[in-house]
Design a protein around this motif. Structure first.
Motif, short mmCIF file in Angstrom:
data_model
loop_
_atom_site.label_atom_id
_atom_site.label_comp_id
_atom_site.label_asym_id
_atom_site.label_seq_id
_atom_site.Cartn_x
_atom_site.Cartn_y
_atom_site.Cartn_z
N CYS A 7 72.90 5.81 19.31
CA CYS A 7 73.56 4.49 19.45
C CYS A 7 73.95 3.93 18.09
O CYS A 7 73.10 3.73 17.23
N PRO A 8 75.23 3.60 17.88
CA PRO A 8 75.65 3.05 16.58
C PRO A 8 75.17 1.62 16.34
O PRO A 8 75.28 1.11 15.23
N PHE A 9 74.66 0.98 17.39
CA PHE A 9 74.19 -0.40 17.25
C PHE A 9 72.66 -0.49 17.24
O PHE A 9 72.11 -1.59 17.20
N PRO B 260 80.16 5.44 25.69
CA PRO B 260 78.84 5.29 25.06
C PRO B 260 78.24 6.59 24.53
O PRO B 260 78.16 7.59 25.25
N SER B 261 77.79 6.54 23.29
CA SER B 261 77.18 7.74 22.69
C SER B 261 75.78 7.99 23.26
O SER B 261 75.32 9.13 23.27
N CYS B 262 75.11 6.94 23.77
CA CYS B 262 73.79 7.16 24.39
C CYS B 262 73.93 8.02 25.64
O CYS B 262 73.11 8.90 25.90
N CYS C 209 72.49 -4.72 24.22
CA CYS C 209 73.41 -3.59 24.43
C CYS C 209 74.84 -4.10 24.59
O CYS C 209 75.08 -5.11 25.24
N LEU C 210 75.80 -3.38 24.00
CA LEU C 210 77.21 -3.80 24.08
C LEU C 210 77.97 -3.10 25.21
O LEU C 210 79.13 -3.36 25.42
N HIS C 211 77.32 -2.20 25.92
CA HIS C 211 77.95 -1.48 27.03
C HIS C 211 79.30 -0.89 26.61
O HIS C 211 80.37 -1.32 27.08
N CYS C 212 79.20 0.08 25.72
CA CYS C 212 80.37 0.74 25.15
C CYS C 212 81.24 1.38 26.23
O CYS C 212 80.72 1.89 27.24
N LYS D 105 66.44 -1.09 27.26
CA LYS D 105 67.74 -1.64 26.82
C LYS D 105 68.32 -2.53 27.91
O LYS D 105 67.98 -2.36 29.10
N VAL E 112 76.19 0.39 31.47
CA VAL E 112 75.45 1.57 31.03
C VAL E 112 73.99 1.37 31.46
O VAL E 112 73.29 0.51 30.95
N VAL F 262 70.49 0.08 19.61
CA VAL F 262 70.02 -0.69 20.77
C VAL F 262 68.84 -0.06 21.53
O VAL F 262 67.82 -0.73 21.71
N PRO F 263 68.94 1.17 22.02
CA PRO F 263 67.82 1.64 22.86
C PRO F 263 66.52 1.69 22.05
O PRO F 263 66.50 2.16 20.91
S1 SF4 Z 1 72.83 1.70 24.08
FE1 SF4 Z 1 74.20 1.71 22.29
S2 SF4 Z 1 75.65 3.41 22.69
FE2 SF4 Z 1 74.64 2.92 24.62
S3 SF4 Z 1 76.05 1.48 25.62
FE3 SF4 Z 1 74.49 0.25 24.52
S4 SF4 Z 1 75.41 -0.17 22.54
FE4 SF4 Z 1 76.61 1.51 23.44
#
Ligand code: SF4
Ligand code: SF4
Ligand code: SF4
Length: 322
Positions: A156-158, A119-121, A113-116, A174, A139, A160-161
């Motif tokens: 999530c654009p990456f 965050p869209s999640c 996870c990039l911890h936006c 995640k 997050v 991740v979850p």
């Molecule tokens: S799960 Fe995806 S959207 Fe949510 S913080 Fe991590 S990288 Fe960002």
């Protein structure tokens, strides 16, 4: 018993006024991360692919092994999953001879996870099981609230979850930046065990400054790179030759910025990191929702007005008939 035309038109006019009131909502800006947000700097050029971070992540988060070989002797995850929060993937081209070279070379990439910042999640979760900590910016996920809708997975654009499909009581899985360890005065296990400082923990503003410092170094020259926790200097630095970095900090701008940032000598898209706009997906989708709901409210109100006018006119007509 028919609706009086004059009253119908009056109702239509009232509805039209409501429709006009449902003007589009202004797009909201990207949310920014808290000033003391913490995160990771992953420098692909320092990574030796030892996967100590993968093992430490499993241990720190009590995650089971995952097998990709028939012998099932070692924990060998190939990707993040319901059992694995962090993996090191490998890029290889042609003969794959030289590290950190795009053609006929190889390179590593940490996936977690990039911890936006926005965050869209978190935005997509209908029950606030995904939340962003107002101080650390981490997050986090609350399994006791989650209803298993998997909106976060789709949002999530990456990518991740992950959903634990193979469990009787599945949860979302995640990286939560080892927040339980941070609460105990420690920091991310992956950064703690990384022998080269390829994964470094710290305050995001300091990690960003460290990333910029590295980009300004002369390629080929020997330099020192901090390990462990950038802010407490708990480990001695690692000495290595400066790589030919791509002049870009991944995560500085993507979808409004992320608290896990990355450096590499091979283009990020070759290493599986998507090219993304600076506008966060959350700001776009929330604006669309508000505009859509704003637009829906007016027709619904209009329908309500029409129903009221129709009922009243039916009554009026019944009274007139008496
Ligand atoms: S799960 Fe995806 S959207 Fe949510 S913080 Fe991590 S990288 Fe960002
Ligand atoms: S522990 Fe460090 S060097 Fe080893 S694979 Fe993970 S990031 Fe790379
Ligand atoms: S911060 Fe913790 S949970 Fe996240 S990848 Fe590192 S070890 Fe795993």
């Amino acid at each position: 018993m028919s609706i009086n035309r004059r009253n119908f038109l009056k109702g239509a006019l009232a509805g039209g006024t409501l429709l006009a009131a449902g003007a589009p909502v202004e797009a909201r800006p990207n949310k920014t991360m808290p000033p003391d947000a913490v995160g990771l700097l992953y420098d692909s050029t320092l990574c030796i692919g030892c996967k100590a971070c993968v093992a430490a992540c499993k241990e720190a988060n009590d995650m089971p092994p995952e097998f990709s070989t028939t012998e099932q002797l070692w924990d060998t995850p190939l990707d993040i999953s319901g059992k694995t929060l962090n993996v090191i993937k490998m890029y290889k081209d042609g003969t794959g001879e030289t590290k950190d070279v795009e053609k006929d070379g190889f390179a590593f990439m940490k996936v977690s996870c990039l911890h936006c910042a926005d965050p869209s999640c978190v935005s997509a979760c209908p029950v606030s099981a995904m939340t962003k900590d107002p101080v650390t910016g981490i997050v986090g996920y609350d399994k006791s609230i989650c209803i298993g809708c998997r909106y976060c997975v789709a949002a999530c654009p990456f990518g991740v979850p992950r959903f634990q499909y193979d469990r009787a009581l599945p949860q979302i899985s995640k990286c939560q930046l080892c927040r339980h360890r941070i609460a105990d005065g420690k920091y991310s296990a992956c950064a703690e065990v990384c022998p080269t400082g390829a994964t470094l923990f710290g305050k995001v503003t300091d990690l960003q400054a460290e990333a910029k410092r590295r980009l300004a170094l002369k390629p080929g020259e020997e330099s020192q790179f901090p390990r462990g926790n950038l802010n407490t200097h708990d480990q001695s630095p690692h000495t290595a030759k400066v790589a030919h970095y791509i002049p870009e900090v991944y995560g500085e701008k993507e979808v409004g910025g992320t608290q896990v940032i990355k450096l590499s000598a091979v283009p990020f898209d070759q290493l599986g990191m998507p090219k993304l706009p600076e506008r966060s997906y959350a700001s776009v989708s929330e604006t669309m929702q508000h505009t859509l709901y704003g637009g829906l409210l007016a027709p619904l109100a209009f329908l309500g007005v029409l129903t009221y006018v129709a009922k009243r006119n039916v009554k009026d007509d019944e009274n007139d008939d008496k």
